[in-house]
Design a protein around this motif. Sequence first.
Motif, short mmCIF file in Angstrom:
data_model
loop_
_atom_site.label_atom_id
_atom_site.label_comp_id
_atom_site.label_asym_id
_atom_site.label_seq_id
_atom_site.Cartn_x
_atom_site.Cartn_y
_atom_site.Cartn_z
N THR A 194 3.47 -2.32 -2.68
CA THR A 194 4.37 -2.30 -3.84
C THR A 194 3.57 -2.06 -5.12
O THR A 194 3.92 -1.20 -5.93
CB THR A 194 5.14 -3.64 -3.96
OG1 THR A 194 5.65 -3.97 -2.68
CG2 THR A 194 6.25 -3.56 -4.98
N TYR A 195 2.49 -2.83 -5.32
CA TYR A 195 1.64 -2.64 -6.50
C TYR A 195 1.12 -1.21 -6.56
O TYR A 195 1.05 -0.61 -7.63
CB TYR A 195 0.46 -3.61 -6.48
CG TYR A 195 0.82 -5.04 -6.80
CD1 TYR A 195 1.19 -5.42 -8.09
CD2 TYR A 195 0.77 -6.04 -5.83
CE1 TYR A 195 1.52 -6.73 -8.39
CE2 TYR A 195 1.09 -7.36 -6.13
CZ TYR A 195 1.46 -7.70 -7.40
OH TYR A 195 1.79 -8.99 -7.71
N VAL A 196 0.74 -0.68 -5.40
CA VAL A 196 0.15 0.66 -5.38
C VAL A 196 1.23 1.73 -5.63
O VAL A 196 1.00 2.66 -6.39
CB VAL A 196 -0.62 0.91 -4.05
CG1 VAL A 196 -1.12 2.34 -3.97
CG2 VAL A 196 -1.79 -0.07 -3.92
N GLU A 197 2.39 1.57 -5.04
CA GLU A 197 3.44 2.58 -5.27
C GLU A 197 3.80 2.68 -6.75
O GLU A 197 3.96 3.76 -7.30
CB GLU A 197 4.71 2.24 -4.47
CG GLU A 197 5.79 3.29 -4.69
CD GLU A 197 7.12 3.00 -4.00
OE1 GLU A 197 7.25 3.34 -2.82
OE2 GLU A 197 8.00 2.42 -4.65
N TYR A 198 3.89 1.53 -7.41
CA TYR A 198 4.27 1.52 -8.83
C TYR A 198 3.11 1.84 -9.77
O TYR A 198 3.29 1.92 -10.98
CB TYR A 198 4.90 0.17 -9.21
CG TYR A 198 6.32 0.04 -8.73
CD1 TYR A 198 7.38 0.50 -9.51
CD2 TYR A 198 6.61 -0.50 -7.48
CE1 TYR A 198 8.69 0.40 -9.07
CE2 TYR A 198 7.92 -0.61 -7.03
CZ TYR A 198 8.95 -0.16 -7.82
OH TYR A 198 10.24 -0.24 -7.39
N GLY A 199 1.91 1.98 -9.22
CA GLY A 199 0.76 2.32 -10.05
C GLY A 199 0.16 1.11 -10.76
O GLY A 199 -0.71 1.27 -11.62
N ASN A 235 6.68 0.78 4.21
CA ASN A 235 7.11 2.17 4.09
C ASN A 235 7.20 2.66 2.64
O ASN A 235 8.21 3.21 2.22
CB ASN A 235 8.47 2.30 4.78
CG ASN A 235 8.76 3.73 5.17
OD1 ASN A 235 7.84 4.53 5.34
ND2 ASN A 235 10.04 4.08 5.27
N ARG A 236 6.17 2.42 1.87
CA ARG A 236 6.15 2.77 0.45
C ARG A 236 5.57 4.17 0.24
O ARG A 236 4.89 4.70 1.10
CB ARG A 236 5.28 1.76 -0.32
CG ARG A 236 5.87 0.38 -0.37
CD ARG A 236 6.90 0.31 -1.43
NE ARG A 236 7.54 -0.98 -1.54
CZ ARG A 236 8.44 -1.25 -2.47
NH1 ARG A 236 8.80 -0.34 -3.35
NH2 ARG A 236 9.01 -2.42 -2.51
N ASN A 237 5.82 4.71 -0.95
CA ASN A 237 5.30 6.02 -1.28
C ASN A 237 3.85 5.91 -1.75
O ASN A 237 3.59 5.79 -2.95
CB ASN A 237 6.19 6.65 -2.35
CG ASN A 237 5.67 8.01 -2.77
OD1 ASN A 237 5.02 8.71 -1.99
ND2 ASN A 237 5.93 8.39 -4.00
N VAL A 238 2.93 5.88 -0.79
CA VAL A 238 1.50 5.78 -1.10
C VAL A 238 0.76 6.72 -0.14
O VAL A 238 1.29 7.09 0.89
CB VAL A 238 0.97 4.33 -0.90
CG1 VAL A 238 1.62 3.37 -1.89
CG2 VAL A 238 1.18 3.83 0.54
N TYR A 239 -0.45 7.11 -0.54
CA TYR A 239 -1.28 7.91 0.37
C TYR A 239 -2.21 6.99 1.12
O TYR A 239 -2.89 6.17 0.50
CB TYR A 239 -2.15 8.90 -0.41
CG TYR A 239 -1.42 10.03 -1.08
CD1 TYR A 239 -0.17 10.48 -0.65
CD2 TYR A 239 -2.00 10.69 -2.17
CE1 TYR A 239 0.47 11.52 -1.28
CE2 TYR A 239 -1.36 11.74 -2.81
CZ TYR A 239 -0.12 12.15 -2.36
OH TYR A 239 0.51 13.18 -2.99
N GLU A 240 -2.25 7.16 2.44
CA GLU A 240 -3.24 6.42 3.23
C GLU A 240 -4.45 7.32 3.35
O GLU A 240 -4.35 8.41 3.89
CB GLU A 240 -2.63 6.11 4.61
CG GLU A 240 -3.52 5.22 5.44
CD GLU A 240 -2.95 5.01 6.83
OE1 GLU A 240 -1.74 4.75 6.97
OE2 GLU A 240 -3.75 5.14 7.77
N VAL A 241 -5.59 6.88 2.79
CA VAL A 241 -6.74 7.79 2.73
C VAL A 241 -7.88 7.43 3.67
O VAL A 241 -8.74 8.27 3.93
CB VAL A 241 -7.30 7.90 1.29
CG1 VAL A 241 -6.27 8.53 0.36
CG2 VAL A 241 -7.74 6.55 0.75
N LEU A 242 -7.92 6.19 4.15
CA LEU A 242 -9.08 5.80 4.93
C LEU A 242 -8.78 4.66 5.89
O LEU A 242 -8.08 3.71 5.53
CB LEU A 242 -10.17 5.34 3.93
CG LEU A 242 -11.61 5.24 4.37
CD1 LEU A 242 -12.10 6.56 4.95
CD2 LEU A 242 -12.48 4.85 3.16
N ASP A 243 -9.31 4.80 7.11
CA ASP A 243 -9.26 3.70 8.08
C ASP A 243 -10.59 2.94 7.93
O ASP A 243 -11.66 3.52 8.17
CB ASP A 243 -9.12 4.28 9.50
CG ASP A 243 -9.00 3.19 10.55
OD1 ASP A 243 -9.34 2.01 10.26
OD2 ASP A 243 -8.58 3.51 11.67
#
Length: 219
Positions: free
Chosen positions: A63-68, A84-92
């Motif tokens: 949530t914090y990440v989706e809202y910036g 299920n938020r609108n964020v990019y998953e960049v790394l495992d």
Amino acid sequence: MSEERYLTFALGKGRLAQKTLALFEEIGITCEEMKDKDTRKLIFVNEELKLRFFLAKSPDVPTYVEYGAADIGVVGKDTILEENRNVYEVLDLGFGKCRMCVCGPESARELLKHHERIRVASKYPHIAKEYFYDKKHQTVDIIKLNGSVELGPLVELSDVIVDIVETGGTLKENGLDVLEEICPLSARMIVNPVSMQMEAERIKSLVLAIRKKLAEKQS
Ligand code: PRP
């Protein structure tokens, strides 16, 4: 040149945060303030590197990440799938490895083979719904619980559960088994889509440094 702005990290409270900070330290990102166990502070700053960190309840991290409110988050894949938020998953990040599974008594295995209506208890209703409805095409009643989900079949609240299995110890001690595996899980780094554009250089070099460190540790 314009003043560099702070890059803000939201970390899921607990073991994941400790492991994340240890990894960050290995690539030269430290946050001394955060090491004070008695502190009641919520936000920690590394002035030199222009970084800010805060700890949040895991389900709130996306949530914090989706809202910036945070540019970057570190949280389990289970939470990412559930929220299920609108964020990019960049790394495992490779730690916090476990599995999302359908579990229950051995006698419930048969119930998963047909399309009859069953009761599923879970802390992850969204993941459970997607798995049963979209993947298995089985109609189920999903009962949301907030913890100790293994109780579900033991007290006949549900036929099965959808839950995280790490060592399998909790299941074993309670006479339950993994009946089906839904997906593997581990800690992931997520990024706000706007930050990904605006802070591309800093974020890319951070991701590269972590990736390099993880590869080094594996070899
Ligand atoms: C998690 C999960 C299982 C357990 C699995 O619960 O929900 O109960 O760990 O671990 P194991 O396979 O190593 O036994 P957690 O400890 O987070 O508490 P909770 O049940 O209250 O959510």
